[in-house]
Design a protein around this motif. Structure first.
Motif, mmCIF file in Angstrom:
data_model
loop_
_atom_site.group_PDB
_atom_site.id
_atom_site.type_symbol
_atom_site.label_atom_id
_atom_site.label_comp_id
_atom_site.label_asym_id
_atom_site.label_seq_id
_atom_site.Cartn_x
_atom_site.Cartn_y
_atom_site.Cartn_z
ATOM 1 N N VAL A 260 0.868 -1.177 0.000
ATOM 2 C CA VAL A 260 0.000 0.000 0.000
ATOM 3 C C VAL A 260 0.906 1.229 0.000
ATOM 4 C CG1 VAL A 260 -1.776 1.299 1.234
ATOM 5 C CG2 VAL A 260 -1.799 -1.189 1.326
ATOM 6 N N VAL A 261 0.622 2.149 -0.921
ATOM 7 C CA VAL A 261 1.419 3.377 -1.018
ATOM 8 C C VAL A 261 0.525 4.542 -0.598
ATOM 9 C CG1 VAL A 261 2.684 4.907 -2.570
ATOM 10 C CG2 VAL A 261 2.728 2.420 -2.942
ATOM 11 N N PHE A 262 0.942 5.272 0.434
ATOM 12 C CA PHE A 262 0.123 6.389 0.897
ATOM 13 C C PHE A 262 0.578 7.704 0.285
ATOM 14 C CE2 PHE A 262 -1.094 3.427 4.173
ATOM 15 C CZ PHE A 262 -2.451 3.703 4.275
ATOM 16 N N ASN A 263 -0.402 8.408 -0.191
ATOM 17 C CA ASN A 263 -0.176 9.695 -0.796
ATOM 18 C C ASN A 263 -1.115 10.669 -0.104
ATOM 19 O OD1 ASN A 263 -0.076 11.784 -2.944
ATOM 20 N ND2 ASN A 263 1.019 10.147 -4.002
ATOM 21 N N ARG A 264 -0.690 11.936 0.049
ATOM 22 C CA ARG A 264 -1.551 12.835 0.817
ATOM 23 C C ARG A 264 -2.736 13.368 0.026
ATOM 24 N NH1 ARG A 264 1.635 17.440 3.242
ATOM 25 N NH2 ARG A 264 -0.282 17.860 4.332
ATOM 26 N N THR A 265 -2.605 13.413 -1.284
ATOM 27 C CA THR A 265 -3.695 14.036 -2.044
ATOM 28 C C THR A 265 -4.288 13.080 -3.074
ATOM 29 O OG1 THR A 265 -2.295 14.896 -3.797
ATOM 30 C CG2 THR A 265 -2.532 16.284 -1.842
ATOM 31 N N LYS A 266 -5.530 13.351 -3.418
ATOM 32 C CA LYS A 266 -6.217 12.531 -4.424
ATOM 33 C C LYS A 266 -5.514 12.709 -5.766
ATOM 34 C CE LYS A 266 -10.322 13.935 -1.992
ATOM 35 N NZ LYS A 266 -11.458 14.837 -2.006
ATOM 36 N N GLU A 306 -4.902 -9.718 -7.148
ATOM 37 C CA GLU A 306 -4.852 -9.565 -8.613
ATOM 38 C C GLU A 306 -4.068 -8.307 -8.973
ATOM 39 O OE1 GLU A 306 -9.295 -11.435 -8.767
ATOM 40 O OE2 GLU A 306 -8.999 -9.422 -9.595
ATOM 41 N N VAL A 307 -3.991 -7.392 -8.033
ATOM 42 C CA VAL A 307 -3.227 -6.160 -8.218
ATOM 43 C C VAL A 307 -2.222 -6.112 -7.082
ATOM 44 C CG1 VAL A 307 -3.391 -3.653 -8.208
ATOM 45 C CG2 VAL A 307 -5.197 -4.980 -9.236
ATOM 46 N N GLN A 308 -0.968 -5.703 -7.411
ATOM 47 C CA GLN A 308 0.071 -5.765 -6.378
ATOM 48 C C GLN A 308 0.150 -4.500 -5.532
ATOM 49 O OE1 GLN A 308 4.087 -6.018 -7.867
ATOM 50 N NE2 GLN A 308 4.953 -6.218 -5.808
ATOM 51 N N VAL A 309 -0.166 -3.362 -6.159
ATOM 52 C CA VAL A 309 0.064 -2.095 -5.454
ATOM 53 C C VAL A 309 -1.238 -1.307 -5.345
ATOM 54 C CG1 VAL A 309 1.383 0.065 -5.466
ATOM 55 C CG2 VAL A 309 2.396 -2.021 -6.427
ATOM 56 N N LEU A 310 -1.529 -0.833 -4.139
ATOM 57 C CA LEU A 310 -2.704 0.011 -3.927
ATOM 58 C C LEU A 310 -2.211 1.391 -3.507
ATOM 59 C CD1 LEU A 310 -5.890 0.108 -3.546
ATOM 60 C CD2 LEU A 310 -5.408 -0.252 -1.128
ATOM 61 N N VAL A 311 -2.500 2.395 -4.320
ATOM 62 C CA VAL A 311 -2.143 3.764 -3.956
ATOM 63 C C VAL A 311 -3.371 4.365 -3.278
ATOM 64 C CG1 VAL A 311 -1.429 6.028 -4.814
ATOM 65 C CG2 VAL A 311 -0.560 3.950 -5.903
ATOM 66 N N ALA A 312 -3.188 4.946 -2.098
ATOM 67 C CA ALA A 312 -4.358 5.368 -1.326
ATOM 68 C C ALA A 312 -4.094 6.651 -0.567
ATOM 69 C CB ALA A 312 -4.726 4.267 -0.329
ATOM 70 N N THR A 313 -5.161 7.366 -0.282
ATOM 71 C CA THR A 313 -5.063 8.494 0.642
ATOM 72 C C THR A 313 -5.449 7.991 2.037
ATOM 73 O OG1 THR A 313 -7.332 9.064 0.104
ATOM 74 C CG2 THR A 313 -5.614 10.255 -1.085
ATOM 75 N N ASP A 314 -5.181 8.792 3.044
ATOM 76 C CA ASP A 314 -5.468 8.371 4.422
ATOM 77 C C ASP A 314 -6.934 8.023 4.622
ATOM 78 O OD1 ASP A 314 -3.029 8.635 5.986
ATOM 79 O OD2 ASP A 314 -3.116 10.711 5.319
ATOM 80 N N VAL A 315 -7.785 8.912 4.125
ATOM 81 C CA VAL A 315 -9.215 8.745 4.383
ATOM 82 C C VAL A 315 -9.723 7.420 3.840
ATOM 83 C CG1 VAL A 315 -11.469 9.620 3.704
ATOM 84 C CG2 VAL A 315 -9.765 11.160 4.635
ATOM 85 N N ALA A 316 -9.244 7.060 2.652
ATOM 86 C CA ALA A 316 -9.772 5.844 2.035
ATOM 87 C C ALA A 316 -9.214 4.574 2.647
ATOM 88 C CB ALA A 316 -9.495 5.875 0.541
ATOM 89 N N ALA A 317 -8.040 4.644 3.223
ATOM 90 C CA ALA A 317 -7.386 3.387 3.611
ATOM 91 C C ALA A 317 -7.402 3.089 5.096
ATOM 92 C CB ALA A 317 -5.947 3.395 3.127
ATOM 93 N N ARG A 318 -7.862 4.034 5.890
ATOM 94 C CA ARG A 318 -7.845 3.826 7.339
ATOM 95 C C ARG A 318 -8.688 2.602 7.711
ATOM 96 N NH1 ARG A 318 -7.642 7.776 11.687
ATOM 97 N NH2 ARG A 318 -8.046 6.632 13.557
ATOM 98 N N ASN A 399 -8.659 19.917 7.065
ATOM 99 C CA ASN A 399 -8.983 18.613 6.511
ATOM 100 C C ASN A 399 -7.707 17.829 6.290
ATOM 101 O OD1 ASN A 399 -10.016 16.513 4.932
ATOM 102 N ND2 ASN A 399 -11.709 17.869 4.340
ATOM 103 N N SER A 400 -7.745 16.533 6.487
ATOM 104 C CA SER A 400 -6.543 15.731 6.311
ATOM 105 C C SER A 400 -6.200 15.533 4.850
ATOM 106 C CB SER A 400 -6.692 14.387 7.006
ATOM 107 O OG SER A 400 -7.806 13.716 6.491
ATOM 108 N N GLN A 401 -7.075 15.936 3.956
ATOM 109 C CA GLN A 401 -6.746 15.810 2.547
ATOM 110 C C GLN A 401 -6.925 17.144 1.853
ATOM 111 O OE1 GLN A 401 -7.751 12.392 0.038
ATOM 112 N NE2 GLN A 401 -8.913 11.780 1.804
ATOM 113 N N PRO A 402 -5.923 18.026 1.978
ATOM 114 C CA PRO A 402 -6.075 19.311 1.339
ATOM 115 C C PRO A 402 -6.282 19.129 -0.152
ATOM 116 C CG PRO A 402 -3.838 19.015 2.191
ATOM 117 C CD PRO A 402 -4.629 17.830 2.602
ATOM 118 N N LYS A 403 -7.068 20.040 -0.716
ATOM 119 C CA LYS A 403 -7.362 19.896 -2.140
ATOM 120 C C LYS A 403 -6.100 20.028 -2.959
ATOM 121 C CE LYS A 403 -11.916 20.026 -3.384
ATOM 122 N NZ LYS A 403 -12.487 19.595 -2.172
ATOM 123 N N LYS A 404 -5.298 21.036 -2.636
ATOM 124 C CA LYS A 404 -4.072 21.230 -3.397
ATOM 125 C C LYS A 404 -2.907 21.303 -2.442
ATOM 126 C CE LYS A 404 -5.205 22.929 -7.806
ATOM 127 N NZ LYS A 404 -6.025 23.984 -8.356
#
Ligand code: AMP
Length: 459
Positions: A260-266, A306-318, A399-404
């Motif tokens: 799982v790869v965490f990224n801060r923004t969508k 079936e997929v090896q890598v999941l790129v996710a933001t905090d909100v979606a993966a908690r 917000n934990s996921q700033p728009k920009k």
């Protein structure tokens, strides 16, 4: 009801003597639940007795069964169906994925029992959900926003609700659900049992707990903020521009292992996903801008390996519980230090090992120090050289996921997906081209990524 003295917890006890309904006990062994986890052993007898609970526990501790089994036991004792549009037990969760996970777990525990368990979350048809609720349900698992929408449509009433569970309550506050929670709580009769679970206890949570819970039993199973000891953690200092190539090197060293790869923004998540796809990785993404269908498809493909890598933001993966996840990469460091612990907790689950690598850019030194302070421990350096202290990025929004969020260096900010590897933009990383990344250690030990060199410890 309050006259019971709290019982001493015997961690060797079995589910049989916790006071659960026999119908539920029958299902547990088949699901691999043979011995109660510490939170289950502590909380189940108290909940069966009707006590309110303040549970300080992270996902992975078995808290869903800890509140679900005794609640189902009490509901089964009713012996009659719920009235139309009513809900006997309401479980609120911060994200659609967590709501789905709770729903699926409770449905499995209650398999064959006469209880109606339903889930309502955003992103799906309101009409279909309203129709589902028309007959009433025993347990409703909902995200707060969607629940309010349905109440406003008069699709359900909470006047008969006797149980309220707030799961991952701290994340609900982080997302900004406090007002929605207050509105919902007012609609539920005060004569109810309330179970609140949170991984951390910020001040606002203390207030929430004080106003919602009545003489609660406090159950704590892991020090909040303490990273799971089984996780092999490391920080790799790098530049923003080199992160994508570095990530590719790390992923390539563990073919077939879920990451799982965490990224801060969508936006950053999408860009990074496209880049990894271009380099030949099997990758998918979940974040708040994806439709419900996309999120569910992405997760089920990842769950099925079936997929090896999941790129996710905090909100979606908690709160996600996918035991096969072997690696967590913090592509960006989280702006809320506690989220680091939640992120890395996606690995080393169900007794397995896990690795967590944080990529720290020059503007993230203060984030790193804040994470270490929150954990009370240093993260070992596994690559690169620490940057000069003092570089900070712009203060994050509420917000934990700033728009920009531009956090690149230099005059033109480099966003995650635009971060170019030092090789030609279209070229694949070494391992994806069929070659081995330089510095690969023989099986069993992993050596430094090819670039930037200077890794100090295998990971
Ligand atoms: P949770 O913290 O509720 O998300 O649970 C994390 C994982 O632990 C889930 O996959 C549960 O099925 C599993 N689990 C819960 N209780 C037990 C138990 N007593 N024994 C073994 N696994 C459990």
């Amino acid at each position: 009801m309050r006259a019971f003295a709290p019982r001493k917890t015997n961690l060797l006890e079995t589910f049989e003597n916790l006071g659960l309904a026999p119908m539920l006990l029958k299902n547990l062994a088949g699901l691999g639940l043979t011995k109660p986890t510490p939170i289950q052993a502590k909380a189940i007898p108290q909940i069966v007795r009707g006590r309110d609970i303040l549970g300080l526990a992270q996902t992975g501790t078995g808290k869903t069964a800890a509140f679900g089994l005794p609640m189902l036991t009490r509901i089964l004792a009713y012996g009659k169906r719920p009235a139309p549009k009513t809900v006997r037990a309401l479980v609120l969760a911060p994200t659609r994925e967590l709501a789905t996970q709770i729903h699926d777990n409770l449905a499995a525990y209650a398999e064959g029992a006469p209880v109606r368990i339903q889930r309502v979350v955003g992103g799906a048809s309101l009409n279909v959900q309203a129709e589902k609720l028309s007959k009433g349900c025993d347990v409703l698992i909902a995200t707060p926003g969607r629940l309010i929408d349905l109440i406003e449509r008069r699709a359900l009433v909470l006047s008969e609700t006797k149980y309220l569970v707030l799961d991952e309550a701290d994340q609900m506050l982080d997302i900004g659900f406090i007002h929605t929670l207050r509105r919902i709580a007012k609609l539920i009769p005060a004569e109810r049992q309330t179970l609140l679970f949170s991984a951390t206890m910020p001040k606002l949570m203390e207030e929430l707990a004080a106003s919602y819970l009545s003489d609660p039993i406090r159950v704590e199973v892991a020090t909040p903020g303490k990273a799971a000891e089984k996780i092999d953690q490391g920080v790799h200092f790098t530049t923003q521009g080199e992160k994508a190539a570095l990530l590719a090197e790390y992923i390539s060293r563990h073919p077939g292992e879920l990451a799982v790869v965490f990224n801060r923004t969508k936006h950053g998540s999408d860009k990074l996903t496209k880049l990894l796809e271009k380099w030949g990785f099997s990758v998918t993404a979940i974040h708040g801008n994806k439709s419900q269908g996309q999120r569910e498809r992405a997760l089920s493909a990842f769950r099925a390996s079936e997929v090896q890598v999941l790129v996710a933001t905090d909100v979606a993966a908690r709160g996600l519980d996918i035991p096969q996840v072997a690696h967590v990469y913090n592509y960006d460091l989280p702006n809320v230090p506690e989220n680091y612990v939640h992120r890395i907790g996606r690995t080393a689950r169900a007794g397995r090992d896990g690795r967590a690598v944080a990529f720290c850019g020059p503007l993230e030194m203060s984030d790193l120090r804040a994470i270490e302070a929150a954990m009370g421990a240093k993260i070992p350096v596994i690559g690169g050289e620490p940057h000069a202290e003092g570089g900070t990025r712009p203060a994050p929004g509420r917000n934990s996921q700033p728009k920009k969020q531009h956090r690149g260096q230099g005059p033109k900010p480099a966003r995650a997906g635009e971060a170019k590897p030092a090789r030609k933009p279209d070229a694949k990383p070494a391992a994806q081209r069929g070659g081995r990344a330089e510095g690969h250690a023989p099986a069993g030990g992993q050596a430094a990524p090819k670039r930037p060199a200077r890794a100090q410890r295998g990971h």
